[in-house]
Design an enzyme around this catalytic site. Structure first.
Site, mmCIF file in Angstrom:
data_model
loop_
_atom_site.group_PDB
_atom_site.id
_atom_site.type_symbol
_atom_site.label_atom_id
_atom_site.label_comp_id
_atom_site.label_asym_id
_atom_site.label_seq_id
_atom_site.Cartn_x
_atom_site.Cartn_y
_atom_site.Cartn_z
ATOM 1 N N ARG A 89 1.544 3.553 18.812
ATOM 2 C CA ARG A 89 0.595 4.479 18.160
ATOM 3 C C ARG A 89 -0.593 4.661 19.110
ATOM 4 O O ARG A 89 -1.017 3.699 19.742
ATOM 5 C CB ARG A 89 0.128 3.945 16.792
ATOM 6 C CG ARG A 89 1.251 3.965 15.742
ATOM 7 C CD ARG A 89 0.721 3.705 14.346
ATOM 8 N NE ARG A 89 0.054 4.876 13.784
ATOM 9 C CZ ARG A 89 -0.588 4.864 12.624
ATOM 10 N NH1 ARG A 89 -0.673 3.751 11.906
ATOM 11 N NH2 ARG A 89 -1.165 5.957 12.164
ATOM 12 N N ASP A 237 -10.572 3.355 13.291
ATOM 13 C CA ASP A 237 -9.458 3.115 14.225
ATOM 14 C C ASP A 237 -9.951 2.953 15.649
ATOM 15 O O ASP A 237 -9.373 2.212 16.438
ATOM 16 C CB ASP A 237 -8.433 4.240 14.124
ATOM 17 C CG ASP A 237 -7.593 4.017 12.884
ATOM 18 O OD1 ASP A 237 -8.045 4.427 11.803
ATOM 19 O OD2 ASP A 237 -6.542 3.374 12.989
HETATM 20 O O1 MRU Z 1 -2.495 5.565 9.667
HETATM 21 P P1 MRU Z 1 -3.096 4.263 9.232
HETATM 22 O O2 MRU Z 1 -2.745 3.886 7.832
HETATM 23 O O3 MRU Z 1 -2.804 3.149 10.210
HETATM 24 O O4 MRU Z 1 -4.648 4.522 9.264
HETATM 25 C C1 MRU Z 1 -5.514 3.466 8.931
HETATM 26 C C2 MRU Z 1 -6.943 3.857 8.873
HETATM 27 O O5 MRU Z 1 -7.320 4.959 9.165
HETATM 28 C C3 MRU Z 1 -7.919 2.764 8.511
HETATM 29 O O6 MRU Z 1 -9.016 3.289 7.849
HETATM 30 C C4 MRU Z 1 -8.399 2.067 9.801
HETATM 31 O O7 MRU Z 1 -7.307 1.650 10.574
HETATM 32 C C5 MRU Z 1 -9.254 0.919 9.515
HETATM 33 S S1 MRU Z 1 -8.368 -0.404 8.815
HETATM 34 C C6 MRU Z 1 -9.347 -1.755 8.669
#
Ligand code: MRU
Length: 350
Positions: A89, A237
């Site tokens: 990712r 992220d």
């Molecule tokens: O696509 P995802 O579910 O991995 O996205 C996650 C998020 O956007 C969360 O808000 C972020 O990773 C923070 S998690 C502590």
């Protein structure tokens, strides 16, 4: 009660299958690093810190197959495995951070003549996992100072125990506030298209009996206008050196609405999410995911087959909309460029 997202068990990586929640609580076992890559890609494990921990454990699994090799060859092959995992990712900084840490661990082990390189890497991965929970608890304690008893708090996506090795970032702050006896109520954005809010945050909060109300994403502005939201708290992220923050798509819209309504918006994230090599949010890579996440729900079409779809998984919230960034080392305030820089100096001095 502690929700277990990820664990290293008898030389396998055990993951709570987040795709199956909230209907089924089941665990899957990854026996090789390729299975960990698939689990990261298909969101069996998701959320920036949890992705980082999974990546580290995946790398350790990969190392297990190299044990017979001389150190030079072991290193070369291990770095290739890390590069493969890094492709899973693109946005979560923690993925790359964790892999860098595993590579450093290997170099240190080789240079200091350790004879069991696999063991060193497995214990580093386990350490990253345990450390994540401890960091979240610290972050929770720091952030809870911003929460008042009786607050109605809006959150987006899932930045809870499920998105980490445990306890959570944004939800960790709410857990800490509750542990201090502050009663809060959480509005949960369902978080289209994959519904991490409805499926995961609502599940976590219900499980822990934290009062919560589920809303669809397009209701958030109306609730703010009605005076129902006191604060917004989200995870991240990747955070650029100037504080611009990539988080689940929809965070930016919330931030603009929050500004209009004078509602503080807090980002809770560990230092491993901050990417000081990236100056502004414009340089953060944004993942584009499969069109079927938008056009289908659990395999069932919800749109005409020929419709074009655009599915960016994250957006960038400019730093000026962020009231504060909560980290394990304290609460960062604007200008973030300065506060992040001084935090970093502090870190590297240790
Ligand atoms: O696509 P995802 O579910 O991995 O996205 C996650 C998020 O956007 C969360 O808000 C972020 O990773 C923070 S998690 C502590």
């Amino acid at each position: 009660m502690m929700i277990k997202t990820i664990a290293w068990k008898n030389n396998t990586v055990v993951l709570l299958d987040q795709k199956a929640l909230p209907l089924t609580e089941r665990y899957i076992t990854c026996r090789n690093y390729q299975q960990v890559i698939s689990a990261i890609k298909d969101l069996t494990v998701r959320g920036a810190p949890a992705i980082g921990v999974a990546a580290a454990m995946g790398a350790a699994l990969g190392a297990g197959k190299l044990s017979a090799l001389p150190s030079e060859k072991f290193r070369r092959k291990f770095f290739v495995i890390c590069a493969e995992i890094a492709e899973s990712r693109p946005t979560a900084r923690n993925l790359f951070w964790a892999l860098e840490r595993m590579k450093k661990c290997l170099d240190y082990a080789i240079n200091s003549g350790k004879n069991n390189l696999v063991q060193e890497l497995v214990s580093e991965a386990k350490h990253i996992c345990a450390e994540d929970i401890a960091i979240n608890r610290k972050m929770g304690k720091n952030g809870s100072a911003l929460i008042a008893a009786g607050d109605n708090i809006l959150t987006h996506c899932n930045a809870g125990a499920l998105a980490t090795a445990g306890y959570g970032t944004a939800l960790g702050v709410l857990r800490a506030a509750r542990e201090q006896g502050k009663k809060v109520h959480v509005y949960v954005d369902e978080t289209r298209p994959v519904l991490q809010g409805a499926r995961l945050t609502a599940w976590e909060l219900t499980k822990e009996k934290i009062p919560a109300t589920l809303i669809t994403d397009n209701m958030a502005g109306f609730l703010m206008q009605q005076g129902k939201i006191d604060k917004i708290i989200v995870g991240a992220d990747r955070i650029a050196a100037n504080g611009d923050t990539a988080n689940k798509i929809g965070t930016y819209s919330l931030a603009v609405l929050a500004k209009e309504h004078g509602i503080p918006l807090y980002v809770a994230a560990p230092l491993s999410t901050i990417d000081t090599a990236i100056k502004t949010g414009a340089a953060i890579p944004i993942e584009e995911r499969s069109s079927t996440e938008v056009s289908h729900w659990r395999g069932v079409p919800i749109a005409p087959p020929k419709i074009k779809v655009y599915n960016p998984a994250f957006d960038i919230t400019p730093a000026r909309y962020i009231t504060a960034i909560i980290t394990e080392k304290g609460i960062l305030k604007k200008p973030y460029l300065k506060s992040i820089r001084s935090l970093w100096k502090d870190q590297s001095a240790r």
